[in-house]
Design a protein around this motif. Structure first.
Motif, PDB file in Angstrom:
ATOM      1  N   TYR A   7     -26.649  89.456-120.856  1.00 36.13           N
ATOM      2  CA  TYR A   7     -28.059  89.496-120.472  1.00 36.13           C
ATOM      3  C   TYR A   7     -28.683  90.854-120.773  1.00 36.13           C
ATOM      4  N   ALA A   8     -27.873  91.922-120.724  1.00 39.78           N
ATOM      5  CA  ALA A   8     -28.377  93.233-121.124  1.00 39.78           C
ATOM      6  C   ALA A   8     -28.743  93.223-122.606  1.00 39.78           C
ATOM      7  N   ALA A   9     -27.918  92.545-123.408  1.00 36.62           N
ATOM      8  CA  ALA A   9     -28.211  92.433-124.835  1.00 36.62           C
ATOM      9  C   ALA A   9     -29.474  91.608-125.076  1.00 36.62           C
ATOM     10  N   VAL A  10     -29.662  90.553-124.289  1.00 42.65           N
ATOM     11  CA  VAL A  10     -30.875  89.732-124.412  1.00 42.65           C
ATOM     12  C   VAL A  10     -32.107  90.568-124.047  1.00 42.65           C
ATOM     13  N   ALA A  11     -31.998  91.361-122.973  1.00 42.84           N
ATOM     14  CA  ALA A  11     -33.113  92.215-122.577  1.00 42.84           C
ATOM     15  C   ALA A  11     -33.425  93.250-123.653  1.00 42.84           C
ATOM     16  N   ALA A  12     -32.381  93.857-124.213  1.00 44.76           N
ATOM     17  CA  ALA A  12     -32.582  94.831-125.282  1.00 44.76           C
ATOM     18  C   ALA A  12     -33.223  94.173-126.500  1.00 44.76           C
ATOM     19  N   GLY A  80     -49.070  85.941-122.153  1.00 45.37           N
ATOM     20  CA  GLY A  80     -48.394  86.782-123.130  1.00 45.37           C
ATOM     21  C   GLY A  80     -46.932  87.026-122.832  1.00 45.37           C
ATOM     22  N   GLY A  81     -46.392  86.375-121.808  1.00 42.29           N
ATOM     23  CA  GLY A  81     -44.979  86.511-121.500  1.00 42.29           C
ATOM     24  C   GLY A  81     -44.147  85.475-122.237  1.00 42.29           C
ATOM     25  N   VAL A  82     -42.883  85.379-121.846  1.00 43.27           N
ATOM     26  CA  VAL A  82     -41.968  84.451-122.532  1.00 43.27           C
ATOM     27  C   VAL A  82     -42.279  82.996-122.220  1.00 43.27           C
ATOM     28  N   GLU A  83     -43.153  82.753-121.242  1.00 37.48           N
ATOM     29  CA  GLU A  83     -43.440  81.362-120.881  1.00 37.48           C
ATOM     30  C   GLU A  83     -44.059  80.585-122.040  1.00 37.48           C
ATOM     31  N   ASN A  84     -44.810  81.273-122.908  1.00 36.14           N
ATOM     32  CA  ASN A  84     -45.414  80.586-124.048  1.00 36.14           C
ATOM     33  C   ASN A  84     -44.338  79.997-124.963  1.00 36.14           C
ATOM     34  N   GLU A  85     -43.334  80.804-125.261  1.00 36.99           N
ATOM     35  CA  GLU A  85     -42.258  80.344-126.129  1.00 36.99           C
ATOM     36  C   GLU A  85     -41.424  79.260-125.451  1.00 36.99           C
ATOM     37  N   LEU A  86     -41.173  79.418-124.166  1.00 35.11           N
ATOM     38  CA  LEU A  86     -40.388  78.421-123.451  1.00 35.11           C
ATOM     39  C   LEU A  86     -41.108  77.077-123.407  1.00 35.11           C
ATOM     40  N   ILE A  87     -42.402  77.088-123.162  1.00 39.41           N
ATOM     41  CA  ILE A  87     -43.173  75.848-123.155  1.00 39.41           C
ATOM     42  C   ILE A  87     -43.103  75.165-124.513  1.00 39.41           C
ATOM     43  N   GLU A  88     -43.206  75.957-125.575  1.00 31.80           N
ATOM     44  CA  GLU A  88     -43.145  75.379-126.920  1.00 31.80           C
ATOM     45  C   GLU A  88     -41.765  74.787-127.196  1.00 31.80           C
ATOM     46  N   ARG A  89     -40.722  75.438-126.723  1.00 29.96           N
ATOM     47  CA  ARG A  89     -39.367  74.913-126.937  1.00 29.96           C
ATOM     48  C   ARG A  89     -39.149  73.623-126.142  1.00 29.96           C
ATOM     49  N   TRP A 108     -31.294  83.885-118.826  1.00 26.13           N
ATOM     50  CA  TRP A 108     -31.562  84.227-120.227  1.00 26.13           C
ATOM     51  C   TRP A 108     -33.025  84.612-120.414  1.00 26.13           C
ATOM     52  N   TRP A 109     -33.916  83.746-119.909  1.00 25.50           N
ATOM     53  CA  TRP A 109     -35.345  84.014-120.090  1.00 25.50           C
ATOM     54  C   TRP A 109     -35.816  85.158-119.200  1.00 25.50           C
ATOM     55  N   LEU A 110     -35.187  85.339-118.046  1.00 21.44           N
ATOM     56  CA  LEU A 110     -35.518  86.486-117.202  1.00 21.44           C
ATOM     57  C   LEU A 110     -35.172  87.783-117.920  1.00 21.44           C
ATOM     58  N   ALA A 111     -33.987  87.840-118.523  1.00 15.43           N
ATOM     59  CA  ALA A 111     -33.584  89.045-119.249  1.00 15.43           C
ATOM     60  C   ALA A 111     -34.540  89.322-120.406  1.00 15.43           C
ATOM     61  N   ALA A 112     -34.889  88.268-121.147  1.00 16.39           N
ATOM     62  CA  ALA A 112     -35.817  88.435-122.271  1.00 16.39           C
ATOM     63  C   ALA A 112     -37.173  88.944-121.788  1.00 16.39           C
TER      64      ALA A 112
END
Length: 266
Positions: A7-12, A80-89, A108-112
């Motif tokens: 998860y650190a790698a995902v955040a990075a 503008g957060g990751v929710e846009n990408e998650l909704i599309e997926r 995963w999405w929290l780290a991102a």
């Protein structure tokens, strides 16, 4: 790779991903600074007519404005957060791949999102705040303890903000298109976080209600600590309680959504 390192790698990765959009970042810095100037002059005019409105003097009100501009993209209050990408997926069905990963979907999405938020804070939020503090009379505490407590409040605000937006994104499992829910969340976020006016200004029952909602953890709670209007321990407890509640609710909804995918043969 251990779970923590994963998860650190995902955040990075989230941090580096947003760092590549240099032109967009520069445009965002300019936009936040320009809107900050509009808000500052509006606030100064208002506070000249009503000194100490909401318990703030004019310098504290100015600082509040620039905090809002620093947090707008950091906490994705207006999207503008990751929710846009998650909704599309979810809409395309690609989320099935995410569910098959040997990693927890929510973490995963929290780290991102934490990686994204940290870049937005440093790359897009810091300059407008420093600009405002240098160009206008501002209130900045001198003791390190207040700044440390403020930093903890910002981290908890990131968790609360993600918790809200993750629930919004998961609604797409049932609605197929989460755009409407996302737009409603943006409107609530603007009003109930204090982006338009500090929640201290809201009168009576309305003020009590908006301060009890999770959105107050995003801007008003960190501002309370920085401006000396809140006990750090109480503010942190309030934010942590909402973060735990929202992330817990997200976990339950995620489980229900995963069962729905399995039932439909996803």
């Amino acid at each position: 790779m251990g779970a923590g390192r994963l998860y650190a790698a995902v955040a990075a990765g989230g941090f580096r991903r947003y760092a590549t959009y240099r032109a967009a970042t520069a445009a965002g810095v300019f936009t936040n600074t320009a809107f900050g100037l509009i808000f500052v002059y509006s606030y100064r005019a208002l506070w000249e007519q009503k000194p100490h409105l909401g318990g703030y003097d004019q310098a504290q009100a100015v600082t509040y404005v620039w905090l809002g501009q620093a947090f707008l993209s950091t906490l994705a209050i207006g999207g503008g957060g990751v929710e846009n990408e998650l909704i599309e997926r979810i809409r395309t069905g690609d989320v099935v791949i995410d569910l098959y990963r040997p990693a927890d979907l929510q973490l995963w999405w929290l780290a991102a999102d934490l990686g994204r938020a940290c870049f937005q804070l440093l790359g897009r939020g810091l300059f407008p705040f420093l600009f405002g503090a240098l160009c206008f009379p501002a209130y900045l505490p001198s003791d390190a303890g207040t700044w440390a407590a403020f930093g903890v409040a910002v981290l908890l605000a990131m968790l609360v903000g993600f918790g809200i937006r993750y629930l919004v994104a998961l609604s797409a499992f049932w609605l197929l298109d989460g755009t409407g829910v996302m737009q409603m969340a943006w409107l609530l976020g603007y009003f109930c976080s204090g982006m338009l006016l500090p929640l201290n200004v809201f009168p009576g029952t309305l003020g009590e209600v908006v301060r009890a909602l999770p959105w107050s953890s995003l801007l008003q709670a960190p501002a309370d600590i920085l401006l000396g209007h809140g006990d750090p321990a109480s503010v942190h407890l309030f934010q942590a309680a909402w973060a735990a509640a929202l992330l817990g609710a997200g976990r339950l909804v995620q489980s229900a959504a995963a069962r729905r995918v399995v039932v439909q043969g996803g």
